[in-house]
Design a protein around this motif. Structure first.
Motif, PDB file in Angstrom:
ATOM      1  N   THR A 235       0.849  -1.184   0.000  1.00 26.83           N
ATOM      2  CA  THR A 235       0.000   0.000   0.000  1.00 26.83           C
ATOM      3  C   THR A 235       0.886   1.236   0.000  1.00 26.83           C
ATOM      4  OG1 THR A 235      -0.150   0.525   2.374  1.00 26.83           O
ATOM      5  CG2 THR A 235      -1.506  -1.296   1.587  1.00 26.83           C
ATOM      6  N   SER A 236       0.286   2.390  -0.177  1.00 26.02           N
ATOM      7  CA  SER A 236       1.048   3.646  -0.141  1.00 26.02           C
ATOM      8  C   SER A 236       1.590   3.927   1.253  1.00 26.02           C
ATOM      9  CB  SER A 236       0.180   4.810  -0.615  1.00 26.02           C
ATOM     10  OG  SER A 236      -1.011   4.894   0.142  1.00 26.02           O
ATOM     11  N   LYS A 237       1.043   3.252   2.268  1.00 24.35           N
ATOM     12  CA  LYS A 237       1.533   3.426   3.638  1.00 24.35           C
ATOM     13  C   LYS A 237       2.839   2.668   3.855  1.00 24.35           C
ATOM     14  CE  LYS A 237      -3.220   3.855   5.299  1.00 24.35           C
ATOM     15  NZ  LYS A 237      -4.291   3.250   6.113  1.00 24.35           N
ATOM     16  N   HIS A 238       3.133   1.700   2.995  1.00 24.25           N
ATOM     17  CA  HIS A 238       4.333   0.884   3.126  1.00 24.25           C
ATOM     18  C   HIS A 238       5.432   1.319   2.164  1.00 24.25           C
ATOM     19  CE1 HIS A 238       1.483  -2.446   4.715  1.00 24.25           C
ATOM     20  NE2 HIS A 238       1.840  -1.599   5.656  1.00 24.25           N
ATOM     21  N   VAL A 239       5.261   2.481   1.547  1.00 23.13           N
ATOM     22  CA  VAL A 239       6.272   3.049   0.647  1.00 23.13           C
ATOM     23  C   VAL A 239       6.737   4.362   1.252  1.00 23.13           C
ATOM     24  CG1 VAL A 239       6.723   3.950  -1.661  1.00 23.13           C
ATOM     25  CG2 VAL A 239       5.214   1.970  -1.377  1.00 23.13           C
ATOM     26  N   MET A 240       8.047   4.514   1.443  1.00 25.93           N
ATOM     27  CA  MET A 240       8.603   5.721   2.047  1.00 25.93           C
ATOM     28  C   MET A 240       9.278   6.584   0.983  1.00 25.93           C
ATOM     29  SD  MET A 240       7.586   5.031   5.050  1.00 25.93           S
ATOM     30  CE  MET A 240       8.292   6.335   6.054  1.00 25.93           C
ATOM     31  N   ILE A 241       9.296   7.905   1.226  1.00 21.48           N
ATOM     32  CA  ILE A 241       9.854   8.853   0.261  1.00 21.48           C
ATOM     33  C   ILE A 241      11.094   9.516   0.850  1.00 21.48           C
ATOM     34  CG2 ILE A 241       9.385  10.858  -1.185  1.00 21.48           C
ATOM     35  CD1 ILE A 241       7.658   8.379  -1.802  1.00 21.48           C
ATOM     36  N   ASP A 242      12.228   9.339   0.164  1.00 21.86           N
ATOM     37  CA  ASP A 242      13.498   9.907   0.607  1.00 21.86           C
ATOM     38  C   ASP A 242      13.565  11.388   0.223  1.00 21.86           C
ATOM     39  OD1 ASP A 242      16.015  10.111   1.645  1.00 21.86           O
ATOM     40  OD2 ASP A 242      16.895   8.511   0.437  1.00 21.86           O
ATOM     41  N   GLU A 243      14.600  12.061   0.708  1.00 21.58           N
ATOM     42  CA  GLU A 243      14.734  13.502   0.470  1.00 21.58           C
ATOM     43  C   GLU A 243      14.947  13.844  -0.998  1.00 21.58           C
ATOM     44  OE1 GLU A 243      17.945  14.647   2.952  1.00 21.58           O
ATOM     45  OE2 GLU A 243      19.441  13.452   1.870  1.00 21.58           O
ATOM     46  N   ASP A 244      15.440  12.887  -1.784  1.00 21.81           N
ATOM     47  CA  ASP A 244      15.600  13.137  -3.218  1.00 21.81           C
ATOM     48  C   ASP A 244      14.398  12.629  -4.013  1.00 21.81           C
ATOM     49  OD1 ASP A 244      15.958  10.444  -2.967  1.00 21.81           O
ATOM     50  OD2 ASP A 244      17.946  10.371  -3.865  1.00 21.81           O
ATOM     51  N   LEU A 245      13.280  12.409  -3.307  1.00 22.39           N
ATOM     52  CA  LEU A 245      12.013  11.949  -3.889  1.00 22.39           C
ATOM     53  C   LEU A 245      12.130  10.569  -4.541  1.00 22.39           C
ATOM     54  CD1 LEU A 245      10.455  15.221  -5.380  1.00 22.39           C
ATOM     55  CD2 LEU A 245      10.260  14.261  -3.082  1.00 22.39           C
ATOM     56  N   THR A 246      12.942   9.714  -3.929  1.00 21.87           N
ATOM     57  CA  THR A 246      13.011   8.309  -4.327  1.00 21.87           C
ATOM     58  C   THR A 246      12.046   7.514  -3.456  1.00 21.87           C
ATOM     59  OG1 THR A 246      15.334   8.486  -4.950  1.00 21.87           O
ATOM     60  CG2 THR A 246      14.496   6.273  -4.524  1.00 21.87           C
ATOM     61  N   ALA A 247      11.223   6.685  -4.091  1.00 21.82           N
ATOM     62  CA  ALA A 247      10.282   5.840  -3.348  1.00 21.82           C
ATOM     63  C   ALA A 247      10.961   4.522  -2.984  1.00 21.82           C
ATOM     64  CB  ALA A 247       9.030   5.577  -4.179  1.00 21.82           C
ATOM     65  N   LYS A 248      10.755   4.074  -1.742  1.00 16.63           N
ATOM     66  CA  LYS A 248      11.402   2.862  -1.251  1.00 16.63           C
ATOM     67  C   LYS A 248      10.386   1.979  -0.521  1.00 16.63           C
ATOM     68  CE  LYS A 248      15.749   5.394  -0.351  1.00 16.63           C
ATOM     69  NZ  LYS A 248      16.867   4.585  -0.848  1.00 16.63           N
ATOM     70  N   ILE A 249      10.414   0.694  -0.824  1.00 15.74           N
ATOM     71  CA  ILE A 249       9.572  -0.262  -0.104  1.00 15.74           C
ATOM     72  C   ILE A 249      10.116  -0.409   1.312  1.00 15.74           C
ATOM     73  CG2 ILE A 249       8.564  -2.573  -0.116  1.00 15.74           C
ATOM     74  CD1 ILE A 249       7.925  -0.958  -2.632  1.00 15.74           C
ATOM     75  N   ASN A 250       9.263  -0.203   2.305  1.00 17.91           N
ATOM     76  CA  ASN A 250       9.710  -0.175   3.695  1.00 17.91           C
ATOM     77  C   ASN A 250       9.727  -1.572   4.314  1.00 17.91           C
ATOM     78  OD1 ASN A 250      10.441   0.659   6.230  1.00 17.91           O
ATOM     79  ND2 ASN A 250       8.446   1.524   6.766  1.00 17.91           N
ATOM     80  N   MET A 251      10.927  -2.133   4.507  1.00 18.69           N
ATOM     81  CA  MET A 251      11.027  -3.468   5.079  1.00 18.69           C
ATOM     82  C   MET A 251      10.662  -3.498   6.567  1.00 18.69           C
ATOM     83  SD  MET A 251      11.641  -4.962   2.378  1.00 18.69           S
ATOM     84  CE  MET A 251      11.633  -6.605   3.067  1.00 18.69           C
TER      85      MET A 251
END
Length: 368
Positions: A235-251
């Motif tokens: 879900t969008s709640k399990h994806v984090m956004i880094d300072e350079d606007l990179t999306a990361k799957i949150n383990m």
């Protein structure tokens, strides 16, 4: 290394990527292969040098043209020191390679972030670095829980993919008896917060496609692992956004084997079969693709799926009454078609992530 899905933009303690070295030594064919496989020509090392600064003029021109044709943004990406995450090339210098866990006394929790069904999240520092500590929601913590916890968390420390947010470490203090998962702090929070909160980020069509590609690449990597790691609903709640606007799957959102057994949360993103059967009886990869389709819809509409319904009602209606998202007019016909393909009623007919990524990349190129 490319065939085994190595991160082409991995950096060492000097900030150099494989492309920096290929350019420096004049290996033009290797450099071109790296760029074709996603190596960034604008990634600066700690000396503020991008790969193109390290090669001869004819080679720099060729790589620059290739990068532009592939839709790369040539704006310089500044160096970020991530050596504390365990990226150093010399293992004797690596901080986390010596840690099976983290001493809870080394953590300094400075602010409460959120409380959810899975746990309580705090912002803090560890060895002078910004981290997030998630205290799992457990009624009681047994010795068996601690043992399983210590066996399972090491596989979540995936540092070799730019679209996977690794778990840095874990601890299981006896006083109080808690299970704590530690990960890197992401300044913009979750994708859900970015789309529906007050992060201040303007998500236009191009940025939405970049997020979608990042998520697809992260999931494709996780799906390529055997045994497969994911144990959560995408879900969008399990994806984090880094300072350079990179999306990361949150383990850190991984569901441990002993945690919340038999419970399903965020049913709006769940495939119908995932709501009806146990994980052992479904095609998990196909179910993740359904969830990704809901994410695509969310990125396009900037709306929360089925926001007017309660979670239990959503689950019942999706599983038993054929409730589905409706695609409003105005959405790109290409995205609309892709969403429908990814939500095929027959799980076996849904595409894989390695099939979806080229489609999204082509859309991104056409929108530049």
């Amino acid at each position: 290394m490319l065939q085994n899905k190595a991160n082409v933009n991995a950096i060492n303690e000097h900030g150099n990527t494989p492309l920096h070295y290929a350019c420096f030594w004049g290996y033009d064919q290797i450099a071109e292969d790296l760029v074709n496989n996603g190596a960034l020509v604008s990634l600066a090392n700690k000396f503020d040098e991008v790969p193109l600064d390290k090669c001869k003029p004819f080679m720099a021109k060729m790589l620059k043209e290739r990068a532009i044709n592939l839709g790369q943004d040539l704006s310089k990406i500044p160096f970020k020191d991530r050596s504390w995450l365990g990226y150093k090339t010399r293992s004797r210098d690596a901080v986390l390679s010596r840690h099976t866990g983290i001493d809870i006394k080394e953590l300094q929790l400075v602010g409460h972030i959120a409380k959810t069904h899975s746990g309580e999240t705090w912002r803090g520092t560890w060895q002078g670095n910004d981290i997030v500590a998630k205290i799992l929601n457990m009624r009681t913590v047994t010795d068996r829980n601690i043992r399983d916890f210590n066996e399972e968390f090491p596989k979540l420390r995936i540092f070799n993919h730019p679209n996977v947010l690794a778990v840095l470490g874990c601890c299981a203090p006896k006083d109080p008896p808690d299970l704590v998962v530690i990960s890197q702090f992401m300044p913009f929070g979750s994708l859900y917060n970015t789309l529906h909160g007050e992060s201040g980020i303007v998500v236009d069509q191009n940025q939405a496609l970049r997020f979608a590609i990042d998520i697809a690449r992260g999931m494709e990597f996780l799906h390529s692992m055997e045994p497969m790691i994911p144990s959560f609903i995408l879900t969008s709640k399990h994806v984090m956004i880094d300072e350079d606007l990179t999306a990361k799957i949150n383990m850190a959102d991984y569901r441990f084997s002993f945690h919340e057994k038999g419970k399903l949360f965020s049913p709006a993103w769940c495939a119908p079969e995932a709501l009806q059967r146990s994980p052992e009886d479904i095609n998990v990869r196909a179910a993740d693709m359904w969830s990704f389709a809901i994410l695509l819809w969310e990125l396009e509409t900037r709306e929360v799926p089925f926001a007017e319904l309660e979670p239990m009602e959503i689950g019942m209606k999706v599983a038993l009454e054929n409730l589905r998202i409706s695609i409003p007019p105005g959405i790109s016909s290409h995205i609309s078609r892709l969403i429908k393909i990814c939500m095929n009623p027959e799980p076996g007919k849904r595409p894989r992530f390695d099939m979806v990524i080229p489609i999204l990349e082509k859309m991104k190129l056409s929108s530049v």
